[in-house]
Motif scaffolding. Structure first.
Motif, mmCIF file in Angstrom:
data_model
loop_
_atom_site.group_PDB
_atom_site.id
_atom_site.type_symbol
_atom_site.label_atom_id
_atom_site.label_comp_id
_atom_site.label_asym_id
_atom_site.label_seq_id
_atom_site.Cartn_x
_atom_site.Cartn_y
_atom_site.Cartn_z
ATOM 1 N N ARG A 67 0.831 -1.205 0.000
ATOM 2 C CA ARG A 67 0.000 0.000 0.000
ATOM 3 C C ARG A 67 0.864 1.254 0.000
ATOM 4 N N TYR A 68 1.942 1.247 0.773
ATOM 5 C CA TYR A 68 2.819 2.417 0.834
ATOM 6 C C TYR A 68 3.373 2.742 -0.559
ATOM 7 N N PHE A 69 3.881 1.727 -1.249
ATOM 8 C CA PHE A 69 4.445 1.972 -2.573
ATOM 9 C C PHE A 69 3.367 2.312 -3.600
ATOM 10 N N ASP A 70 2.171 1.743 -3.452
ATOM 11 C CA ASP A 70 1.058 2.174 -4.309
ATOM 12 C C ASP A 70 0.867 3.684 -4.204
ATOM 13 N N ASP A 71 0.827 4.163 -2.954
ATOM 14 C CA ASP A 71 0.580 5.584 -2.727
ATOM 15 C C ASP A 71 1.723 6.447 -3.242
ATOM 16 N N VAL A 72 2.962 5.985 -3.082
ATOM 17 C CA VAL A 72 4.117 6.740 -3.578
ATOM 18 C C VAL A 72 4.060 6.858 -5.100
ATOM 19 N N LEU A 73 3.726 5.776 -5.780
ATOM 20 C CA LEU A 73 3.654 5.820 -7.250
ATOM 21 C C LEU A 73 2.499 6.691 -7.718
ATOM 22 N N ARG A 74 1.373 6.618 -7.027
ATOM 23 C CA ARG A 74 0.256 7.500 -7.383
ATOM 24 C C ARG A 74 0.669 8.963 -7.286
ATOM 25 N N VAL A 77 3.161 9.986 -10.242
ATOM 26 C CA VAL A 77 2.555 10.271 -11.546
ATOM 27 C C VAL A 77 1.692 11.524 -11.475
ATOM 28 N N ALA A 78 1.117 11.780 -10.311
ATOM 29 C CA ALA A 78 0.340 13.016 -10.156
ATOM 30 C C ALA A 78 1.238 14.241 -10.254
ATOM 31 N N GLU A 79 2.516 14.061 -9.890
ATOM 32 C CA GLU A 79 3.479 15.163 -9.943
ATOM 33 C C GLU A 79 4.199 15.234 -11.285
ATOM 34 N N GLY A 80 3.808 14.389 -12.250
ATOM 35 C CA GLY A 80 4.330 14.549 -13.604
ATOM 36 C C GLY A 80 5.113 13.403 -14.192
ATOM 37 N N CYS A 81 5.426 12.369 -13.416
ATOM 38 C CA CYS A 81 6.136 11.229 -13.986
ATOM 39 C C CYS A 81 5.162 10.414 -14.829
ATOM 40 N N ARG A 82 5.492 10.190 -16.070
ATOM 41 C CA ARG A 82 4.646 9.371 -16.931
ATOM 42 C C ARG A 82 5.363 8.088 -17.344
ATOM 43 N N GLN A 83 6.533 7.879 -16.792
ATOM 44 C CA GLN A 83 7.314 6.683 -17.056
ATOM 45 C C GLN A 83 7.622 6.041 -15.707
ATOM 46 N N VAL A 84 7.275 4.766 -15.570
ATOM 47 C CA VAL A 84 7.461 4.035 -14.319
ATOM 48 C C VAL A 84 8.313 2.810 -14.610
ATOM 49 N N ALA A 85 9.320 2.561 -13.786
ATOM 50 C CA ALA A 85 10.174 1.385 -13.959
ATOM 51 C C ALA A 85 10.197 0.613 -12.648
ATOM 52 N N VAL A 86 9.758 -0.635 -12.713
ATOM 53 C CA VAL A 86 9.728 -1.504 -11.540
ATOM 54 C C VAL A 86 10.854 -2.513 -11.692
ATOM 55 N N LEU A 87 11.893 -2.389 -10.870
ATOM 56 C CA LEU A 87 13.056 -3.272 -10.959
ATOM 57 C C LEU A 87 12.863 -4.465 -10.034
ATOM 58 N N GLY A 88 13.089 -5.668 -10.564
ATOM 59 C CA GLY A 88 12.788 -6.865 -9.799
ATOM 60 C C GLY A 88 11.290 -6.969 -9.587
ATOM 61 N N ALA A 89 10.536 -6.825 -10.669
ATOM 62 C CA ALA A 89 9.086 -6.686 -10.577
ATOM 63 C C ALA A 89 8.394 -7.922 -10.028
ATOM 64 N N GLY A 90 8.965 -9.106 -10.265
ATOM 65 C CA GLY A 90 8.310 -10.311 -9.785
ATOM 66 C C GLY A 90 6.898 -10.425 -10.315
ATOM 67 N N LEU A 91 5.953 -10.726 -9.417
ATOM 68 C CA LEU A 91 4.550 -10.876 -9.804
ATOM 69 C C LEU A 91 3.762 -9.618 -9.492
ATOM 70 N N ALA A 95 0.652 -2.412 -12.897
ATOM 71 C CA ALA A 95 0.289 -1.958 -14.240
ATOM 72 C C ALA A 95 -1.176 -2.248 -14.539
ATOM 73 N N PHE A 96 -1.737 -3.261 -13.887
ATOM 74 C CA PHE A 96 -3.124 -3.658 -14.113
ATOM 75 C C PHE A 96 -4.096 -3.048 -13.106
ATOM 76 N N ARG A 97 -3.675 -2.887 -11.866
ATOM 77 C CA ARG A 97 -4.658 -2.570 -10.820
ATOM 78 C C ARG A 97 -4.668 -1.114 -10.344
ATOM 79 N N LEU A 98 -3.667 -0.322 -10.710
ATOM 80 C CA LEU A 98 -3.695 1.089 -10.336
ATOM 81 C C LEU A 98 -4.325 1.911 -11.466
ATOM 82 N N ASP A 99 -4.900 3.050 -11.089
ATOM 83 C CA ASP A 99 -5.468 3.975 -12.084
ATOM 84 C C ASP A 99 -4.359 4.915 -12.552
ATOM 85 N N TRP A 100 -3.875 4.691 -13.759
ATOM 86 C CA TRP A 100 -2.766 5.474 -14.271
ATOM 87 C C TRP A 100 -3.276 6.610 -15.161
ATOM 88 N N PRO A 101 -2.635 7.773 -15.101
ATOM 89 C CA PRO A 101 -3.004 8.852 -16.034
ATOM 90 C C PRO A 101 -2.751 8.426 -17.479
#
Length: 276
Positions: A67-74, A77-91, A95-101
Motif C-alpha cells: 500500500r505504501y508503494f502504491d501511494d508513492v507511485l500515485r 505520476v500526479a506530480e508529472g512522472c509518466r514513465q514508471v520502472a519496476v526493478l525486480g518486478a516479480g509478480l 500496471a493492471f490494478r492502479l489507475d494510471w493517467p
C-alpha cells in the motif's frame, strides 16, 4: 511453464501469497485479483511449504509495504512522472490494478524465468493493463540498463522507480551498481522508492527463522546498508523513510509486539522514497 519456487524468483510467490490473503480481508489495503491466480498456478507445479514459512510472519508487513508503494507511485505520476520502472518486478500487478493517467508507460524488469511463469497466467486471466506495459527480461546483476533502453525506456523523461524487495538479494556491491544505474537514467524530477535492510538484521534472532526459510528456497539475503539516507545522498538523491509506527503508514496492521521490535535498538531496515 516454469514455476519460480526456487531461488530469488520464489520470493515473488511469497509476496503473491500475502497479497492473495489481503484480498480476502474486509479491510484490505488494496485489491490484487491476479495474486490468487499466480498462487494457484504455482501450487499446481511445486509444493510451496518453504514459501509459506516466509509469508506468515511477514504477511502484514507485505500488505503495509504494498500500500505504501502504491501511494508513492500515485503521487509520483500526479506530480508529472509518466514513465514508471519496476526493478525486480516479480509478480507485481500495479500496471493492471492502479489507475494510471493517460500516457503512462510501465516497464517491468525481472529475470526471464519469472516472466516465463507470469505472462501465461496474465494472458489466461484476460487481464488488460491500465497503461502501456513493457516487460524487460534481464538480470539486475547484468547490463539491465541496456536492456531497458532497448525496450524503449526514455532517460530524458522524469521516471518513477520502484525497487521493492530486491536490493537485499543482490550480492556484494551490486546494490550500489543498481542505484548508480537508476541515477544515470533519471532525468530531473524523477522519483525513487524502495526498501533495504541493515546489517543488523543478519544477527537478529527475531529475523533468524525468516532468513533460514529464505535460504531454504535458495534466496538468501546478501547485502545491507547501515545508513540509507547517506547511501542515497551520495548519488544525489534526497530521501525520507517511512515510519512503520505511523498509523497513516501501517493502517492498523502492526501489533504491540511489532511496535516494541521496531523501537528496540538500531533499525533492521528501511522503506524509503527519494527524489532528485
Amino acid at each position: 511453464m516454469r514455476t519460480p519456487t526456487a531461488g530469488v524468483g520464489a520470493t515473488a510467490v511469497v509476496v503473491a501469497a500475502a497479497r492473495a490473503a489481503e484480498n480476502r480481508r474486509a479491510d484490505r489495503l488494496f485489491h490484487d485479483p491476479l495474486a490468487e491466480r499466480f498462487l494457484a498456478e504455482a501450487r499446481k507445479r511445486t509444493p510451496v511449504e518453504a514459501v509459506e514459512v516466509v509469508r506468515h510472519p511477514m504477511e502484514h508487513y507485505f500488505a503495509i509495504r504494498t500500500r505504501y508503494f502504491d501511494d508513492v507511485l500515485r503521487r509520483a505520476v500526479a506530480e508529472g512522472c509518466r514513465q514508471v520502472a519496476v526493478l525486480g518486478a516479480g509478480l507485481d500487478t500495479r500496471a493492471f490494478r492502479l489507475d494510471w493517467p493517460i500516457g503512462t508507460r510501465v516497464f517491468e524488469v525481472d529475470l526471464p524465468e519469472v516472466f516465463a511463469f507470469k505472462e501465461p497466467v496474465v494472458e489466461a486471466a484476460g487481464a488488460e493493463a491500465a497503461c502501456a506495459r513493457t516487460v524487460v527480461p534481464t538480470d539486475l546483476s547484468a547490463d539491465w540498463e541496456a536492456a531497458l533502453l532497448r525496450a524503449g525506456f526514455d532517460p530524458g523523461l522524469p521516471t518513477a522507480w520502484l525497487i521493492e524487495g530486491v536490493l537485499c538479494y543482490l550480492p556484494g556491491k551490486a546494490d550500489d551498481a543498481v542505484l548508480a544505474g537508476v541515477t544515470r537514467l533519471s532525468a530531473p524530477g524523477s522519483r525513487l522508492a524502495g526498501e533495504h535492510v541493515s546489517h543488523r538484521v543478519f544477527t537478529d534472532p527475531v529475523a533468524r527463522p525468516m532468513l533460514d526459510a529464505l535460504e531454504s528456497v535458495g534466496a538468501p539475503w546478501l547485502s545491507g546498508i547501515d545508513d540509507i539516507g547517506t547511501w542515497l545522498g551520495a548519488s544525489g538523491w534526497e530521501s525520507a523513510t517511512a515510519d512503520l509506527t505511523d498509523p497513516a503508514v501501517h493502517h492498523g496492521r502492526i501489533t504491540p509486539v511489532d511496535r516494541e521490535r521496531i523501537a528496540a535498538g538500531p533499525t533492521r531496515g528501511w522503506i524509503f522514497r527519494a527524489w532528485n
